[in-house]
Each structure stands twice: as structure tokens, then as C-alpha cells.
Design an enzyme around this catalytic site. Structure first.
Site, PDB file in Angstrom:
ATOM      1  N   PRO A   1      22.305  16.079  11.783  1.00  0.00           N
ATOM      2  CA  PRO A   1      21.894  17.260  12.557  1.00  0.00           C
ATOM      3  C   PRO A   1      20.859  16.903  13.628  1.00  0.00           C
ATOM      4  O   PRO A   1      20.566  17.709  14.504  1.00  0.00           O
ATOM      5  CB  PRO A   1      21.296  18.192  11.485  1.00  0.00           C
ATOM      6  CG  PRO A   1      21.006  17.336  10.308  1.00  0.00           C
ATOM      7  CD  PRO A   1      21.928  16.165  10.368  1.00  0.00           C
TER       8      PRO A   1
ATOM      9  N   GLU B   1      19.635  14.020   1.072  1.00  0.00           N
ATOM     10  CA  GLU B   1      18.618  14.280   2.108  1.00  0.00           C
ATOM     11  C   GLU B   1      18.940  13.527   3.386  1.00  0.00           C
ATOM     12  O   GLU B   1      18.266  13.662   4.400  1.00  0.00           O
ATOM     13  CB  GLU B   1      17.226  13.864   1.624  1.00  0.00           C
ATOM     14  CG  GLU B   1      16.501  14.890   0.787  1.00  0.00           C
ATOM     15  CD  GLU B   1      16.386  16.252   1.472  1.00  0.00           C
ATOM     16  OE1 GLU B   1      16.162  16.322   2.693  1.00  0.00           O
ATOM     17  OE2 GLU B   1      16.529  17.261   0.756  1.00  0.00           O
TER      18      GLU B   1
ATOM     19  N   ARG C   1      42.521  14.913  20.240  1.00  0.00           N
ATOM     20  CA  ARG C   1      43.201  15.746  21.254  1.00  0.00           C
ATOM     21  C   ARG C   1      43.174  15.099  22.639  1.00  0.00           C
ATOM     22  O   ARG C   1      43.943  15.460  23.504  1.00  0.00           O
ATOM     23  CB  ARG C   1      42.547  17.144  21.346  1.00  0.00           C
ATOM     24  CG  ARG C   1      42.846  18.039  20.177  1.00  0.00           C
ATOM     25  CD  ARG C   1      42.184  19.408  20.358  1.00  0.00           C
ATOM     26  NE  ARG C   1      42.787  20.191  21.421  1.00  0.00           N
ATOM     27  CZ  ARG C   1      43.884  20.922  21.289  1.00  0.00           C
ATOM     28  NH1 ARG C   1      44.490  20.972  20.135  1.00  0.00           N
ATOM     29  NH2 ARG C   1      44.367  21.610  22.308  1.00  0.00           N
TER      30      ARG C   1
ATOM     31  N   ASP D   1      42.707  23.764  28.036  1.00  0.00           N
ATOM     32  CA  ASP D   1      41.749  24.063  26.967  1.00  0.00           C
ATOM     33  C   ASP D   1      40.406  24.519  27.546  1.00  0.00           C
ATOM     34  O   ASP D   1      40.013  24.070  28.637  1.00  0.00           O
ATOM     35  CB  ASP D   1      41.470  22.800  26.136  1.00  0.00           C
ATOM     36  CG  ASP D   1      42.403  22.673  24.947  1.00  0.00           C
ATOM     37  OD1 ASP D   1      43.114  23.638  24.647  1.00  0.00           O
ATOM     38  OD2 ASP D   1      42.396  21.599  24.320  1.00  0.00           O
TER      39      ASP D   1
HETATM   40  N1  SAM Z   1      17.542  16.238   5.706  1.00  0.00           N
HETATM   41  C1  SAM Z   1      18.413  16.129   6.835  1.00  0.00           C
HETATM   42  C2  SAM Z   1      17.777  16.828   8.019  1.00  0.00           C
HETATM   43  O1  SAM Z   1      17.259  17.939   7.840  1.00  0.00           O
HETATM   44  O2  SAM Z   1      17.845  16.312   9.158  1.00  0.00           O
HETATM   45  C3  SAM Z   1      19.749  16.791   6.560  1.00  0.00           C
HETATM   46  C4  SAM Z   1      20.597  16.050   5.593  1.00  0.00           C
HETATM   47  S1  SAM Z   1      22.130  16.865   5.316  1.00  0.00           S
HETATM   48  C5  SAM Z   1      21.774  17.840   3.914  1.00  0.00           C
HETATM   49  C6  SAM Z   1      23.157  15.600   4.663  1.00  0.00           C
HETATM   50  C7  SAM Z   1      24.096  14.957   5.677  1.00  0.00           C
HETATM   51  O3  SAM Z   1      24.961  15.929   6.221  1.00  0.00           O
HETATM   52  C8  SAM Z   1      23.474  14.293   6.863  1.00  0.00           C
HETATM   53  O4  SAM Z   1      23.024  12.983   6.564  1.00  0.00           O
HETATM   54  C9  SAM Z   1      24.587  14.300   7.883  1.00  0.00           C
HETATM   55  O5  SAM Z   1      25.447  13.173   7.717  1.00  0.00           O
HETATM   56  C10 SAM Z   1      25.360  15.557   7.528  1.00  0.00           C
HETATM   57  N2  SAM Z   1      25.069  16.701   8.420  1.00  0.00           N
HETATM   58  C11 SAM Z   1      24.454  17.847   8.080  1.00  0.00           C
HETATM   59  N3  SAM Z   1      24.375  18.686   9.107  1.00  0.00           N
HETATM   60  C12 SAM Z   1      24.989  18.080  10.146  1.00  0.00           C
HETATM   61  C13 SAM Z   1      25.226  18.448  11.511  1.00  0.00           C
HETATM   62  N4  SAM Z   1      24.811  19.617  11.995  1.00  0.00           N
HETATM   63  N5  SAM Z   1      25.888  17.567  12.299  1.00  0.00           N
HETATM   64  C14 SAM Z   1      26.297  16.378  11.826  1.00  0.00           C
HETATM   65  N6  SAM Z   1      26.077  15.968  10.545  1.00  0.00           N
HETATM   66  C15 SAM Z   1      25.435  16.802   9.724  1.00  0.00           C
END
Ligand code: SAM
Length: 243
Positions: A86, A113, A151, A166
Site C-alpha cells: 500500500p 504486517e 490487456r 477503454d
Molecule cells: N502494515 C502494512 C502497511 O500498513 O503498510 C500493510 C500490510 S498488508 C496487511 C499485507 C500485504 O498486503 C502487504 O505486504 C502487501 O503485499 C499487500 N497489500 C495490502 N494493501 C495493498 C495495496 N493497497 N496495494 C498493494 N498491496 C497491498
């Protein structure tokens, strides 16, 4: 194009690959997808992939060593390695096209995490986010990346036209689509679409694409490719809304 997905839940991709255009592209040889189970790179008896965080608190953290080994074993020369996170660069049309330009992609799907920071420092070229919210794992984001990128590969979507029109492709949203029946609860298909006049249909579609963008995502219009006719139509929409 080759995409390798590093995950502790490779099974999650099975129905995705079996049911979508992505799976068809794999069968047709347009795309190669390899699922790599990161757990197989853990070296202890229990195949441990997570551990408690230094500093305490929070949830479990994915251990660095299995990831570093998995990336090392899965990255061909020049492969672009992206950690789903994220905290990454937010995916949009431009980023999707950029990713599609790589011959080989390695997608790292975190859980818990997140992944030990040293993975990002040592074996990741960039972090990719699918939006400003947090999911429990990187698998769904990886599917988003795979579907969007695939795509862009010629032949994956049967009609090149549907990709060309698109939303976002040329800076504007897509025009509205209709199929049978001609009328539902008093809502009819626009007459022009039944006219057989291809020029009139093309003009209607362009204007409806501009109208949709103007109404729903006016921010896009600044960067859109617009000709004189487009600008005149948008100016007319503006005048009508002020009247
Ligand atoms: N503690 C992290 C933070 O707040 O930045 C979030 C960890 S999340 C619970 C677990 C995993 O989900 C991440 O390591 C990532 O690979 C994936 N993930 C969660 N949200 C995402 C998003 N918006 N975009 C891409 N990957 C995401």
C-alpha cells in the site's frame, strides 16, 4: 511476456487463471505465468516464513531470507521486481503500460504486517499499490496488475478496438455500451446505434465518451488528446450546464 508471482498462497491464483482472459492468454502462449511458493524457500523444518517484529507490538513480519532466495531463483536477467504494497506507486494507466513494457516481471505478494524491510532494500525495484487502502495480502493486487498488464499485450483481448476505447486509454473514459433488448423499463437504446451509419455512431461514441469524462472525471480532460471538435463539444456542455 513472463510474469512470476511470489506468494505463500499460490492456490489463490488457480481459479483466476482458469476462468479469465489471462488464463486463455497463457494457453495461447501470449503470456507465461509462473507461481512460486515462497514457503519452499524457507530452510527450517517447519518452513517458517514469518517471525515476531523487532521492537515488539504489531503482528508477524515476513522473514527476509525466504523472499531473497525466492527472488534470486525467480529473476531472469533484467526482470523487473515489484513488491505489492500500500506504500507503493499507485497503479494507473501509465504505470500499467510501463509495466507491460518489461519482458519479465516478478511480483512479490506480502502478507501479515508486511515483508522485512531488507527485502525492499535488497531485491525490489519498486513498490506497487492498487489504491490507498490496506488489504490482507498482495495476491489480489497481483491479480489486478496481471489482468491490467495482460490487456496491453496484443492478442490477449480479442478485438484491439475494445482496448483502444477503454477508459483512460486516450485520456478519456469509455462511451456507454448497450446490448439486447432494445428497451428495458422505458429506457431505450439510443437510435443512432441502430442506424447502421458508422460515421454517426463513431461521432456519438466520441461525444458520449467526452460527456462521461466531463461529468464523472473532469480532472482527466486536462491531459486528454482533444481535437477542435472535442473542444467545441465540451465548451457546449459547459455553456448548457451554466444556462
Ligand atoms: N502494515 C502494512 C502497511 O500498513 O503498510 C500493510 C500490510 S498488508 C496487511 C499485507 C500485504 O498486503 C502487504 O505486504 C502487501 O503485499 C499487500 N497489500 C495490502 N494493501 C495493498 C495495496 N493497497 N496495494 C498493494 N498491496 C497491498
Amino acid at each position: 511476456m513472463q510474469i512470476r508471482v511470489l506468494t505463500i498462497f499460490p492456490d489463490l491464483f488457480e481459479s483466476f487463471l482458469a476462468s479469465t482472459l489471462v488464463g486463455k492468454a497463457v494457453v495461447a502462449g501470449l503470456l507465461e505465468i509462473e507461481l512460486v511458493d515462497v514457503r519452499t524457500f524457507a530452510t527450517d523444518r517447519h518452513r517458517t516464513v514469518d517471525d515476531e517484529p523487532y521492537g515488539g507490538g504489531g503482528g508477524m513480519v515476513m522473514k527476509a531470507e525466504p523472499w531473497i532466495a525466492a527472488v534470486g531463483a525467480s529473476s531472469s536477467e533484467g526482470a523487473h521486481r515489484a513488491l505489492l504494497s500500500p506504500q507503493g506507486c499507485r497503479l494507473d494507466e501509465a504505470k500499467v503500460r510501463e509495466l507491460a513494457g518489461h519482458a519479465s516481471l516478478v511480483l512479490l505478494c506480502g502478507r501479515y504486517e508486511g515483508v522485512d524491510e531488507r527485502v525492499r532494500e535488497l531485491v525490489v525495484d519498486e513498490e506497487l499499490s492498487i489504491g490507498d487502502y490496506v488489504l490482507s495480502g498482495g495476491e489480489v493486487p497481483a491479480m489486478v496488475v496481471i489482468e491490467a498488464v495482460s490487456r496491453q499485450i496484443p492478442g490477449v483481448v480479442g478485438l484491439a478496438d475494445s482496448v483502444e476505447n477503454d477508459s483512460f486509454r486516450r485520456g478519456v473514459l469509455d462511451f456507454p455500451h448497450y446490448t439486447r433488448p432494445r428497451e428495458i423499463e422505458g429506457h431505450s437504446v439510443p437510435d443512432v446505434l441502430l442506424s447502421g451509419d458508422h460515421q454517426a455512431i463513431a461521432l456519438w461514441r466520441r461525444r458520449e465518451a467526452l460527456r462521461a469524462t466531463w461529468e464523472k472525471r473532469p480532472d482527466l480532460l486536462e491531459g486528454a488528446e482533444l481535437d477542435e471538435d472535442d473542444r467545441a463539444f465540451l465548451a457546449e456542455l459547459g455553456r448548457r450546464s451554466r444556462a
